[in-house]
Enzyme design. Sequence first.
Site, PDB file in Angstrom:
ATOM      1  N   ASP A 179       0.827  -1.208   0.000  1.00 19.21           N
ATOM      2  CA  ASP A 179       0.000   0.000   0.000  1.00 19.21           C
ATOM      3  C   ASP A 179       0.863   1.260   0.000  1.00 19.21           C
ATOM      4  O   ASP A 179       1.869   1.326   0.703  1.00 19.21           O
ATOM      5  CB  ASP A 179      -0.877  -0.019   1.268  1.00 19.21           C
ATOM      6  CG  ASP A 179      -1.855   1.139   1.303  1.00 19.21           C
ATOM      7  OD1 ASP A 179      -2.746   1.172   0.450  1.00 19.21           O
ATOM      8  OD2 ASP A 179      -1.718   2.014   2.180  1.00 19.21           O
ATOM      9  N   GLU A 217       1.575  -0.612  -5.004  1.00 21.04           N
ATOM     10  CA  GLU A 217       0.630   0.450  -5.361  1.00 21.04           C
ATOM     11  C   GLU A 217       1.454   1.727  -5.501  1.00 21.04           C
ATOM     12  O   GLU A 217       1.853   2.340  -4.515  1.00 21.04           O
ATOM     13  CB  GLU A 217      -0.429   0.638  -4.266  1.00 21.04           C
ATOM     14  CG  GLU A 217      -1.523   1.575  -4.739  1.00 21.04           C
ATOM     15  CD  GLU A 217      -2.164   2.431  -3.653  1.00 21.04           C
ATOM     16  OE1 GLU A 217      -3.212   3.034  -3.925  1.00 21.04           O
ATOM     17  OE2 GLU A 217      -1.608   2.531  -2.543  1.00 21.04           O
TER      18      GLU A 217
HETATM   19  C1  NOJ Z   1      -4.282   3.273  -0.794  1.00 21.33           C
HETATM   20  C2  NOJ Z   1      -5.471   2.392  -0.547  1.00 21.33           C
HETATM   21  O1  NOJ Z   1      -5.842   1.752  -1.750  1.00 21.33           O
HETATM   22  C3  NOJ Z   1      -6.556   3.292  -0.006  1.00 21.33           C
HETATM   23  O2  NOJ Z   1      -7.798   2.641   0.064  1.00 21.33           O
HETATM   24  C4  NOJ Z   1      -6.110   3.797   1.343  1.00 21.33           C
HETATM   25  O3  NOJ Z   1      -7.077   4.716   1.829  1.00 21.33           O
HETATM   26  C5  NOJ Z   1      -4.747   4.504   1.256  1.00 21.33           C
HETATM   27  N1  NOJ Z   1      -3.787   3.789   0.467  1.00 21.33           N
HETATM   28  C6  NOJ Z   1      -4.179   4.698   2.638  1.00 21.33           C
HETATM   29  O4  NOJ Z   1      -3.771   3.475   3.181  1.00 21.33           O
END
Ligand code: NOJ
Length: 571
Positions: free
Chosen positions: A221, A288
Amino acid sequence: MTLPDVTRPDGARARSGPWWRSAAIYQVYPRSFADGDGDGMGDLAGLGHRLHYLADLGVDALWINPWYPSPMADAGYDVADHRDIDPVYGTLADAEQLIGQAHRLGLRIIVDIVPNHCSHTHPWFAAALAAGPGSAARRRFWFRPGRGVDGELAPNGWRSIFGGPAWTRVTEPDGRPGEWYLHLFAPEQPDFNWDEGDVRAEFLDVLRFWLDRGVDGLRIDSAGLLVKDPALPELDDDPLAADARAADAPAAQGGGNPYTDRDGVHEIYRGWRALVDTYPGDRALIGEVWLPDPERFARYLRPDEMHAAFNFDFLACPWRAQDLRKVIDETLAAHAPVGAPSTWVLSNHDVVRHVTRYGRRDTGFSLDHRQIGAPTDLELGRRRARAAVLLSLALPGAVYLYQGEELGLEEVENLPDAARQDPMFHRSNGTVIGRDGCRVPLPWSGEGPPFGFSAPATPGRITAPPWLPQPAGWAGLTVEAQDGRPGSMLTLYRTALHLRRAEPALGDGDLRWIDAGDRVLAFDRGDTFRCMVNLSPKPVTLPAGARVLLASTLPDAADVLLPDTAAWLHP
Ligand code: NOJ
């Protein structure tokens, strides 16, 4: 059509190479997938019960959004304990059982690792608050004194990605207002300080914990945000300043931003890769990474770093042939030098569902351009979504599918304010509508809510409605309504996924463009497979002698490709 039976007990695809280079990966948003105990919240019992559905669908792996203990200030992205399961979802033993069950069905499991921040209820943060300024416990986070006469001003002007300041002031153990801590997301999500050895060691241990339990992949993440410039300088032109930004908006290029894509972040992922490589089997790190610069993006995919990363440029691309072709070419070109597979993503839990996006006049998307409430032709959106999935599944690399897209679900735009839970909505006082509209619980069966979403083992044990209300009009979109029905979205996904598995030219590899005019995408994979997508307003004649394997609109055997449709052919 009879589907080829290519399900293999080890989940391997009918081709060589590691699974993550070619896989079709289904994203499970656990709170909205299936509820096995009737409390209105999805859980592991519900997911376990529906694993056969996913195996039959023909996907190779599941990415499960965070399932850890959490106060749920950001739907579980505020992790209080990285080595356990939130009771609302089940227990650690349930998770271990689920991993085993999935493996037996040939499904690999990817868990979500959240390294940039934790929950404000995490024991480390509680210890940091209790220990006071200057302590080692505080150095695991970004605590700083405030500016101004009494420290009443935040240390700098950085803005939270969810809106409002990125700093919150704490009350010290002696009861006085004290230091401030950094949170790039909600105040309930303090940022870790990755300059501290403790933080690095802790996450290596968290990775080991899940790898030891047999997970096949780790989705990372907010992967570009971990390292900060310790001087915490002001931004000249804060790319995240607008309150309307969503998760991980693009930031300055070239590593010059004080909290995004800093060069030092790569050392962390090299360490993670070295660890992952000590495990048997093909374990994958999947990032991500939202970055505007393809070269900076590709750095995360160098051979000693992550295996793959989500392709948000494809997701955001308007439904226009030339734009799509450009994004596809740029994606392939960016991945080639580092030897990483491209990925193709149309939707996830942070973005407007693509049925809705493609039904609008402006089909492009960005995190701060959600166009909620813009006129939408859902029939057109679904038609294009059908074509888009055939396009994605035919492109070289791996594909990510977000739960519910196989049912053709649209964004639910008219949720009552009182039901909304996204911190983006609440922190902006409702001016940013947030992400709840793509997170509505799935409809499985029946004529009205909860549409089989809550299916406790003891019938009648439903104690609460789904955590977000489902539209009454979803009866025609349930799994039950679409199952086995020719022409349904579900049938298209199943057929396409099974064909893709059986077709050796698909998945990892190259493509060769065929000239079919400005508004038609046509490419070959190998010598025997062609994908054509008609983005023009007129029907296009298919090549003479071509055999249609699958078309996004019936009938499969027509010799023309209608507007906004795609076909897979044996040329
Ligand atoms: C990316 C995640 O996909 C999202 O849902 C989240 O709110 C943020 N990172 C913070 O962790």
